[in-house]
Design an enzyme around this catalytic site. Structure first.
Site, short mmCIF file in Angstrom:
data_model
loop_
_atom_site.label_atom_id
_atom_site.label_comp_id
_atom_site.label_asym_id
_atom_site.label_seq_id
_atom_site.Cartn_x
_atom_site.Cartn_y
_atom_site.Cartn_z
N HIS A 126 34.59 37.31 43.48
CA HIS A 126 33.26 36.73 43.69
C HIS A 126 32.25 37.87 43.72
O HIS A 126 32.54 38.97 44.22
CB HIS A 126 33.23 35.94 45.00
CG HIS A 126 31.99 35.11 45.14
ND1 HIS A 126 30.78 35.66 45.53
CD2 HIS A 126 31.75 33.80 44.90
CE1 HIS A 126 29.86 34.70 45.53
NE2 HIS A 126 30.42 33.56 45.16
N GLY B 250 28.19 26.60 46.34
CA GLY B 250 28.05 27.33 47.60
C GLY B 250 27.27 26.51 48.63
O GLY B 250 27.81 25.59 49.23
N GLY B 251 25.99 26.82 48.79
CA GLY B 251 25.16 26.24 49.84
C GLY B 251 25.24 24.73 49.97
O GLY B 251 25.36 24.20 51.09
N GLY C 125 22.20 31.02 45.22
CA GLY C 125 21.32 30.79 46.37
C GLY C 125 19.84 30.83 46.07
O GLY C 125 19.02 30.78 46.98
N ASN D 25 32.80 26.40 47.92
CA ASN D 25 32.97 27.72 48.54
C ASN D 25 32.11 27.78 49.80
O ASN D 25 30.90 27.92 49.72
CB ASN D 25 32.55 28.80 47.53
CG ASN D 25 32.66 30.20 48.10
OD1 ASN D 25 33.16 30.39 49.21
ND2 ASN D 25 32.20 31.19 47.34
N TRP D 26 32.77 27.66 50.94
CA TRP D 26 32.04 27.64 52.21
C TRP D 26 31.56 29.05 52.61
O TRP D 26 30.84 29.19 53.60
CB TRP D 26 32.92 27.08 53.34
CG TRP D 26 33.31 25.63 53.18
CD1 TRP D 26 33.00 24.79 52.14
CD2 TRP D 26 34.09 24.86 54.10
NE1 TRP D 26 33.55 23.55 52.35
CE2 TRP D 26 34.23 23.56 53.55
CE3 TRP D 26 34.69 25.13 55.32
CZ2 TRP D 26 34.94 22.54 54.20
CZ3 TRP D 26 35.40 24.13 55.96
CH2 TRP D 26 35.51 22.84 55.41
N LYS D 27 32.06 30.06 51.90
CA LYS D 27 31.74 31.46 52.25
C LYS D 27 32.07 31.68 53.74
O LYS D 27 33.00 31.07 54.25
CB LYS D 27 30.30 31.79 51.88
CG LYS D 27 30.03 31.46 50.40
CD LYS D 27 28.77 32.05 49.84
CE LYS D 27 28.64 31.66 48.38
NZ LYS D 27 27.45 32.22 47.73
N GLU E 174 29.12 32.81 37.15
CA GLU E 174 28.12 32.75 38.22
C GLU E 174 27.11 33.87 38.05
O GLU E 174 27.37 35.01 38.50
CB GLU E 174 28.80 32.94 39.59
CG GLU E 174 29.61 31.78 40.08
CD GLU E 174 29.65 31.72 41.62
OE1 GLU E 174 29.58 30.61 42.15
OE2 GLU E 174 29.73 32.76 42.28
N SER F 183 23.42 27.88 42.44
CA SER F 183 22.40 26.85 42.67
C SER F 183 22.75 25.49 42.07
O SER F 183 21.88 24.79 41.53
CB SER F 183 21.03 27.34 42.17
OG SER F 183 20.60 28.44 42.93
P1 13P Z 1 25.05 28.63 45.72
O1 13P Z 1 25.60 27.32 45.23
O2 13P Z 1 24.63 28.63 47.15
O3 13P Z 1 24.03 29.18 44.78
O4 13P Z 1 26.28 29.68 45.69
C1 13P Z 1 27.03 29.80 44.55
C2 13P Z 1 28.24 30.58 44.85
O5 13P Z 1 28.19 31.77 45.10
C3 13P Z 1 29.52 29.84 44.86
O6 13P Z 1 30.59 30.71 44.85
#
Ligand code: 13P
Length: 236
Positions: free
Chosen positions: A93, A217-218, A165, A7-9, A159, A196
């Site tokens: 999300h 995510g990150g 994060g 998920n690149w957001k 999640e 995370s």
């Molecule tokens: P992180 O992996 O940055 O914690 O984000 C998780 C997330 O929200 C994936 O959708």
């Protein structure tokens, strides 16, 4: 096959995505062992859809609206995403629930529309820090899943909001318990963990059973680290 959704957001332009993918694939991610899905912003979907013939990853959208067309300024419909080779759509999300006030009903409308268009919804659920501390995780998950009983196929991503994060994750037992709650409510679903996910948290996360994948995510924004992570995952 174990699935990893990146998920690149709200990150990466088309040119940044091109540079990212060149670097990422040059380091040979183990795509024979892991089903990889890239979830870029809407603006990068057309570019990714031109690469789909190489059959290295699938494309997921980060969001959708539930109507298929009409006067809904600024929205994107399920058939439009299908048109861009999306096979999956993330719905509900926690960032959408938190910043855009999406309700369970709206998330269910989106997931239903995604299924109707022939794609798979990835529904996100999870508790905030207060609920976690008060031991209400199971109750929150059940209430968030109440409208999804008949949905099939469906992926559920657990999640915890406080884990996103933060570098902190629940224990493997806590994640396993949440996943059992999800499977008890929706035996037909695939269950993912998100929050995370990294090389540091991988050893603890790999103790979790059942687990069908990760929502990342990150880490997924750093092509080399992400590739290394996938190699570690494939070798466990
Ligand atoms: P992180 O992996 O940055 O914690 O984000 C998780 C997330 O929200 C994936 O959708």
């Amino acid at each position: 096959m174990f699935s990893v959704v990146a998920n690149w957001k709200m990150n990466l332009s088309i040119s940044e995505a091109r540079a990212y993918l060149e670097l990422f694939f040059a380091h040979h991610p183990p795509l024979d062992k892991i089903e990889l899905l890239m979830a870029p912003p809407f603006t990068v979907l057309p570019y990714l859809s031109t690469m789909i013939h190489q059959n290295r990853f699938k494309i997921a959208s980060q969001n959708v609206y539930w109507e298929s067309k009409g006067a809904f300024t600024g929205e994107i419909s399920p058939p439009m995403l299908r048109d861009l080779s999306c096979t999956h759509v993330i719905v509900g999300h926690s960032e959408r629930r938190q910043y855009f006030l999406e309700s369970n009903e709206q998330v269910a409308n989106k997931a239903r529309a995604v299924l109707h268009a022939g794609m798979i919804p990835i529904v996100c659920v999870g508790e905030d820090m207060l609920a976690y501390k008060e031991g209400r995780t199971e109750q929150i998950i059940k209430s968030q899943l109440a409208l999804f009983k008949e949905f099939e196929p469906v992926w559920i991503a657990y999640e915890p909001l406080w884990s996103i994060g933060s570098g902190h994750i629940p224990s493997s037992q806590e994640i396993a318990k949440a996943n059992h709650t999800i499977k008890a409510e929706l035996p037909q679903c695939r269950v993912l963990y998100g929050g995370s996910v990294s090389s540091q948290t991988l050893p603890e996360l790999m103790k979790v059973k059942p687990l069908d994948g990760f929502l990342v995510g990150g880490l997924s924004l750093k092509p080399l680290e992400f590739c290394t992570f996938l190699q570690e995952l494939a070798s466990t």
